[in-house]
Design a protein around this motif. Structure first.
Motif, PDB file in Angstrom:
ATOM      1  N   GLN A 271       0.829  -1.209   0.000  1.00 18.93           N
ATOM      2  CA  GLN A 271       0.000   0.000   0.000  1.00 18.93           C
ATOM      3  C   GLN A 271       0.859   1.253   0.000  1.00 18.93           C
ATOM      4  OE1 GLN A 271      -2.617   0.913   3.524  1.00 18.93           O
ATOM      5  NE2 GLN A 271      -4.239   0.207   2.140  1.00 18.93           N
ATOM      6  N   ALA A 272       1.962   1.222   0.757  1.00 12.89           N
ATOM      7  CA  ALA A 272       2.874   2.370   0.806  1.00 12.89           C
ATOM      8  C   ALA A 272       3.477   2.645  -0.571  1.00 12.89           C
ATOM      9  CB  ALA A 272       3.974   2.120   1.835  1.00 12.89           C
ATOM     10  N   VAL A 273       3.847   1.579  -1.273  1.00 10.77           N
ATOM     11  CA  VAL A 273       4.408   1.726  -2.622  1.00 10.77           C
ATOM     12  C   VAL A 273       3.363   2.306  -3.575  1.00 10.77           C
ATOM     13  CG1 VAL A 273       5.281   0.447  -4.624  1.00 10.77           C
ATOM     14  CG2 VAL A 273       6.118  -0.106  -2.320  1.00 10.77           C
ATOM     15  N   GLN A 274       2.129   1.804  -3.438  1.00 10.19           N
ATOM     16  CA  GLN A 274       1.045   2.286  -4.312  1.00 10.19           C
ATOM     17  C   GLN A 274       0.780   3.777  -4.089  1.00 10.19           C
ATOM     18  OE1 GLN A 274      -2.596   0.107  -3.851  1.00 10.19           O
ATOM     19  NE2 GLN A 274      -3.747   1.443  -5.212  1.00 10.19           N
ATOM     20  N   TYR A 275       0.740   4.195  -2.826  1.00 11.59           N
ATOM     21  CA  TYR A 275       0.504   5.619  -2.527  1.00 11.59           C
ATOM     22  C   TYR A 275       1.659   6.481  -3.062  1.00 11.59           C
ATOM     23  CZ  TYR A 275      -3.395   4.560   0.641  1.00 11.59           C
ATOM     24  OH  TYR A 275      -4.585   4.165   1.168  1.00 11.59           O
ATOM     25  N   ALA A 276       2.887   6.003  -2.908  1.00 13.21           N
ATOM     26  CA  ALA A 276       4.048   6.762  -3.395  1.00 13.21           C
ATOM     27  C   ALA A 276       4.002   6.888  -4.918  1.00 13.21           C
ATOM     28  CB  ALA A 276       5.330   6.073  -2.948  1.00 13.21           C
ATOM     29  N   ASN A 277       3.627   5.798  -5.628  1.00 14.28           N
ATOM     30  CA  ASN A 277       3.495   5.855  -7.087  1.00 14.28           C
ATOM     31  C   ASN A 277       2.421   6.850  -7.513  1.00 14.28           C
ATOM     32  OD1 ASN A 277       5.512   3.994  -7.520  1.00 14.28           O
ATOM     33  ND2 ASN A 277       4.118   2.233  -7.629  1.00 14.28           N
ATOM     34  N   SER A 278       1.300   6.856  -6.766  1.00 20.28           N
ATOM     35  CA  SER A 278       0.223   7.812  -7.082  1.00 20.28           C
ATOM     36  C   SER A 278       0.708   9.240  -6.915  1.00 20.28           C
ATOM     37  CB  SER A 278      -0.980   7.560  -6.168  1.00 20.28           C
ATOM     38  OG  SER A 278      -1.548   6.292  -6.403  1.00 20.28           O
ATOM     39  N   ALA A 279       1.485   9.495  -5.853  1.00 23.18           N
ATOM     40  CA  ALA A 279       2.008  10.840  -5.610  1.00 23.18           C
ATOM     41  C   ALA A 279       2.939  11.267  -6.747  1.00 23.18           C
ATOM     42  CB  ALA A 279       2.743  10.877  -4.276  1.00 23.18           C
ATOM     43  N   ASN A 280       3.794  10.354  -7.203  1.00 23.46           N
ATOM     44  CA  ASN A 280       4.730  10.678  -8.285  1.00 23.46           C
ATOM     45  C   ASN A 280       3.999  10.905  -9.605  1.00 23.46           C
ATOM     46  OD1 ASN A 280       7.250  10.639  -6.894  1.00 23.46           O
ATOM     47  ND2 ASN A 280       7.157   8.401  -6.820  1.00 23.46           N
ATOM     48  N   LEU A 281       2.952  10.122  -9.853  1.00 20.35           N
ATOM     49  CA  LEU A 281       2.174  10.299 -11.079  1.00 20.35           C
ATOM     50  C   LEU A 281       1.449  11.641 -11.082  1.00 20.35           C
ATOM     51  CD1 LEU A 281       0.735   6.699 -11.559  1.00 20.35           C
ATOM     52  CD2 LEU A 281       2.326   7.891 -13.087  1.00 20.35           C
ATOM     53  N   ILE A 282       0.958  12.056  -9.899  1.00 23.20           N
ATOM     54  CA  ILE A 282       0.286  13.364  -9.796  1.00 23.20           C
ATOM     55  C   ILE A 282       1.289  14.479 -10.086  1.00 23.20           C
ATOM     56  CG2 ILE A 282      -0.775  14.982  -8.171  1.00 23.20           C
ATOM     57  CD1 ILE A 282      -2.130  12.530  -6.844  1.00 23.20           C
ATOM     58  N   LEU A 283       2.505  14.337  -9.529  1.00 21.31           N
ATOM     59  CA  LEU A 283       3.541  15.348  -9.790  1.00 21.31           C
ATOM     60  C   LEU A 283       3.876  15.421 -11.282  1.00 21.31           C
ATOM     61  CD1 LEU A 283       6.113  14.969  -6.851  1.00 21.31           C
ATOM     62  CD2 LEU A 283       4.709  16.971  -7.381  1.00 21.31           C
ATOM     63  N   ALA A 284       3.970  14.240 -11.915  1.00 23.09           N
ATOM     64  CA  ALA A 284       4.332  14.202 -13.343  1.00 23.09           C
ATOM     65  C   ALA A 284       3.239  14.791 -14.235  1.00 23.09           C
ATOM     66  CB  ALA A 284       4.624  12.760 -13.749  1.00 23.09           C
TER      67      ALA A 284
ATOM     68  N   GLY B 287     -11.588  18.745  -0.713  1.00 22.55           N
ATOM     69  CA  GLY B 287     -11.026  19.744   0.191  1.00 22.55           C
ATOM     70  C   GLY B 287      -9.527  19.902   0.113  1.00 22.55           C
ATOM     71  N   ILE B 288      -8.872  19.230  -0.808  1.00 18.41           N
ATOM     72  CA  ILE B 288      -7.418  19.367  -0.940  1.00 18.41           C
ATOM     73  C   ILE B 288      -7.100  20.045  -2.270  1.00 18.41           C
ATOM     74  CG2 ILE B 288      -5.218  18.137  -1.121  1.00 18.41           C
ATOM     75  CD1 ILE B 288      -6.319  16.034   0.716  1.00 18.41           C
ATOM     76  N   LYS B 289      -6.309  21.095  -2.203  1.00 19.06           N
ATOM     77  CA  LYS B 289      -5.958  21.840  -3.409  1.00 19.06           C
ATOM     78  C   LYS B 289      -5.068  20.996  -4.322  1.00 19.06           C
ATOM     79  CE  LYS B 289      -6.272  26.348  -1.146  1.00 19.06           C
ATOM     80  NZ  LYS B 289      -5.554  27.586  -0.774  1.00 19.06           N
ATOM     81  N   VAL B 290      -5.088  21.356  -5.606  1.00 22.77           N
ATOM     82  CA  VAL B 290      -4.352  20.589  -6.611  1.00 22.77           C
ATOM     83  C   VAL B 290      -2.864  20.492  -6.271  1.00 22.77           C
ATOM     84  CG1 VAL B 290      -3.632  20.539  -9.036  1.00 22.77           C
ATOM     85  CG2 VAL B 290      -6.005  21.088  -8.442  1.00 22.77           C
ATOM     86  N   ASN B 291      -2.276  21.615  -5.847  1.00 23.18           N
ATOM     87  CA  ASN B 291      -0.839  21.611  -5.576  1.00 23.18           C
ATOM     88  C   ASN B 291      -0.471  20.872  -4.282  1.00 23.18           C
ATOM     89  OD1 ASN B 291      -1.950  23.474  -3.873  1.00 23.18           O
ATOM     90  ND2 ASN B 291      -0.336  25.009  -4.118  1.00 23.18           N
ATOM     91  N   ARG B 292      -1.506  20.382  -3.527  1.00 31.78           N
ATOM     92  CA  ARG B 292      -1.240  19.624  -2.296  1.00 31.78           C
ATOM     93  C   ARG B 292      -1.583  18.141  -2.455  1.00 31.78           C
ATOM     94  NH1 ARG B 292       2.130  21.974   0.702  1.00 31.78           N
ATOM     95  NH2 ARG B 292       1.393  20.684   2.431  1.00 31.78           N
ATOM     96  N   LEU B 293      -2.060  17.734  -3.640  1.00 39.17           N
ATOM     97  CA  LEU B 293      -2.484  16.346  -3.833  1.00 39.17           C
ATOM     98  C   LEU B 293      -1.328  15.370  -3.693  1.00 39.17           C
ATOM     99  CD1 LEU B 293      -4.980  16.767  -6.810  1.00 39.17           C
ATOM    100  CD2 LEU B 293      -5.530  16.016  -4.481  1.00 39.17           C
ATOM    101  N   SER B 294      -0.174  15.714  -4.270  1.00 34.71           N
ATOM    102  CA  SER B 294       0.967  14.798  -4.164  1.00 34.71           C
ATOM    103  C   SER B 294       1.419  14.652  -2.710  1.00 34.71           C
ATOM    104  CB  SER B 294       2.130  15.290  -5.036  1.00 34.71           C
ATOM    105  OG  SER B 294       2.547  16.590  -4.626  1.00 34.71           O
ATOM    106  N   ASP B 295       1.399  15.777  -1.958  1.00 28.11           N
ATOM    107  CA  ASP B 295       1.770  15.712  -0.526  1.00 28.11           C
ATOM    108  C   ASP B 295       0.833  14.770   0.229  1.00 28.11           C
ATOM    109  OD1 ASP B 295       3.824  17.459  -0.913  1.00 28.11           O
ATOM    110  OD2 ASP B 295       2.712  19.238  -0.236  1.00 28.11           O
ATOM    111  N   HIS B 296      -0.449  14.843  -0.131  1.00 29.28           N
ATOM    112  CA  HIS B 296      -1.446  13.982   0.533  1.00 29.28           C
ATOM    113  C   HIS B 296      -1.086  12.513   0.339  1.00 29.28           C
ATOM    114  CE1 HIS B 296      -5.311  12.321   1.757  1.00 29.28           C
ATOM    115  NE2 HIS B 296      -5.376  11.688   0.578  1.00 29.28           N
ATOM    116  N   TYR B 297      -0.778  12.112  -0.873  1.00 26.03           N
ATOM    117  CA  TYR B 297      -0.451  10.708  -1.136  1.00 26.03           C
ATOM    118  C   TYR B 297       0.917  10.317  -0.574  1.00 26.03           C
ATOM    119  CZ  TYR B 297      -4.604   9.557  -3.797  1.00 26.03           C
ATOM    120  OH  TYR B 297      -5.900   9.288  -4.154  1.00 26.03           O
ATOM    121  N   PHE B 298       1.863  11.245  -0.580  1.00 25.37           N
ATOM    122  CA  PHE B 298       3.150  10.953   0.058  1.00 25.37           C
ATOM    123  C   PHE B 298       2.958  10.705   1.571  1.00 25.37           C
ATOM    124  CE2 PHE B 298       5.565  13.096  -3.550  1.00 25.37           C
ATOM    125  CZ  PHE B 298       6.183  11.920  -3.958  1.00 25.37           C
ATOM    126  N   ASN B 299       2.076  11.503   2.181  1.00 28.76           N
ATOM    127  CA  ASN B 299       1.789  11.321   3.609  1.00 28.76           C
ATOM    128  C   ASN B 299       1.143   9.960   3.872  1.00 28.76           C
ATOM    129  OD1 ASN B 299       2.840  13.754   4.518  1.00 28.76           O
ATOM    130  ND2 ASN B 299       0.915  14.871   4.221  1.00 28.76           N
TER     131      ASN B 299
END
Length: 447
Positions: free
Chosen positions: A219-232, A261-273
């Motif tokens: 699950q941690a790997v999946q969330y990290a991949n989602s965060a990186n994809l959002i950044l890309a 309730g989460i702004k676009v520029n904070r979405l990757s932070d959310h998934y990294f967390n």
């Protein structure tokens, strides 16, 4: 109670000269000790009232209602004038002369074994109510039961009862005690076991729901991949988008939902967390599992002790009734809370809770532990130098019952908290201690 039984009991009680002690020992049970060592118990439960004879036992809790204060002050150390059953009513009238009175005074304890109207009433010599176990107002009955009101006679009632003769009243009342205790033990044991099993089932469900370390790592790997994809793909995400449809780094199509309730520029932070939390949880999941398993084992020990219990007193000690209104605010986040003769007793269910209780305990509190084996820590809250021996014995019994299943002889050491030094975790060194020997079988305690 049948009329002839009450008449035989009245005749027997007239053999005594005085009442040495009068008190309530259960919600609806009054104990009268005649001539210092003969205890008779009057259970005034509506629809199920009776009398029995048994050895005196310290009650689980003290009763301090006005009725209890007057019962003690007027009947304890009082001289018996007469005990009678008036007419054909199922009433027992115990007339006494209180010792505390500075002049001649007569008080009557009227015990009414009358089905749904069962009651215990203190009266003066003129039939005016002093106090009663249960108050009844005019809206509920024509016969008002309140202090300062004249007690009206019961309406006449023609009884058709099969009469018999009691040759030995004490033997009859002792047998009654044995039968009642056996039934009460069965019912209470079933009730307490069901309540404890419910806690075990809840813990088993929580254990079954716990994710494995492997699942959490994935699950941690999946969330990290989602965060990186959002950044890309951040440049093409609109403020009103609810998800990201794209391809992962291996070329597979993926859909990543956006939380509200989460702004676009904070979405990757959310998934990294989320990834960080999942990874931390994976590292510590064994601790959570261990805590749940230790609590489950704790309640399984209670079940075993309940099955071995021989008296309702032991059952109530192991699994007490729900807290009274004055104790509802008493909550314990770590461990189990018990009350023994109005002393607060705290029991740790695992090593973590044992550590917490050691931190919460005050200098004069009494600490307990089974010698040489891992066990629950027990803390008795007190500011007194000398605790009643009965409280120490009962707490030592809890310590053993909650810690071990195997029968045998166990040594429970106890000392004031100020003489207990924490080494590491819940490991301690202690001095100036005493020891109680507890035999776990049917659970006999000897000192």
């Amino acid at each position: 109670m049948k009329l002839y039984e009450l008449q035989a009991i009245a005749k027997r009680l007239n053999d005594f000269s005085f009442i040495s002690r009068a008190r309530r020992v259960e919600d609806n049970t009054i104990e009268l000790v005649f001539d210092k060592n003969e205890s008779y118990f009057f259970t005034m439960t509506r629809g199920h009232s009776f009398v029995y004879k048994a050895p005196s036992q310290r009650p689980m809790q003290s009763y301090n209602a006005p009725f209890d204060a007057l019962l003690h002050s007027l009947l304890s150390a009082s001289k018996i004038l007469s005990v009678e059953v008036p007419g054909n009513d199922r009433l027992l009238r115990i007339k006494v002369a209180p010792k505390s009175s500075y002049k001649d005074k007569i008080v009557v304890l009227q015990l009414e074994f009358t089905g749904k109207n069962t009651n215990a009433i203190l009266l003066d010599e003129y039939g005016i109510i002093i106090e009663a176990l249960r108050h009844i107002d005019a809206q509920s009955s024509f016969r008002v039961i309140r202090p300062g009101v004249e007690l009206l006679d019961l309406p006449s009632f023609e009884r058709k009862e099969t009469e018999s003769e009691l040759s030995d009243v004490d033997a009859f009342l002792e047998e009654k005690y044995t039968l009642v205790q056996a039934q009460k033990l069965r019912e209470l044991k079933k009730q307490k076991l069901a309540a404890t099993q419910k806690k075990i089932d809840k813990l088993e469900a929580l254990l079954a729901q716990l994710p494995s370390e492997t699942q959490l790592e994935a699950q941690a790997v999946q969330y990290a991949n989602s965060a990186n994809l959002i950044l890309a793909n951040l440049y093409q995400i609109k403020a009103y988008d609810t998800k990201l449809e794209t391809y992962d780094f291996e070329g597979n199509q993926v859909s990543i939902p956006f939380p509200k309730g989460i702004k676009v520029n904070r979405l990757s932070d959310h998934y990294f967390n989320l990834s960080k939390r999942a990874r931390n949880k994976a590292k510590n999941i064994h601790i959570e599992k261990g805590n749940l398993e230790s609590k489950k084992a704790f309640y399984e020990n209670i079940c075993y002790a309940l099955q071995q219990a021989r008296t309702p007193y032991e059952l109530e000690l192991l699994v007490p009734k729900r807290a009274k209104s004055l104790r509802k605010k008493e909550k314990l986040k770590e461990g189990e809370l018990f009350w023994i003769e109005n002393y607060k007793v705290l029991v740790g269910r695992n090593s973590t809770e044992n550590q917490k209780l050691l931190q919460l305990a005050k200098a004069n509190d009494l600490w307990m532990h089974i010698r040489d084996i891992p066990s629950s820590h027990v803390i008795i809250r007190t500011d007194k130098q000398n605790l009643p021996e009965s409280v120490i014995r009962a707490a030592a019994k809890l310590c053993v019952d909650f810690s071990v299943k195997n029968p045998g002889d166990y040594e429970v050491d106890y000392a004031q908290r100020k003489f207990v030094k924490v080494q590491e975790g819940s490991n301690v060194l202690y001095n100036k201690y005493n020891t109680i020997h507890v035999t776990k079988e049917g659970v006999e305690i000897r000192v």
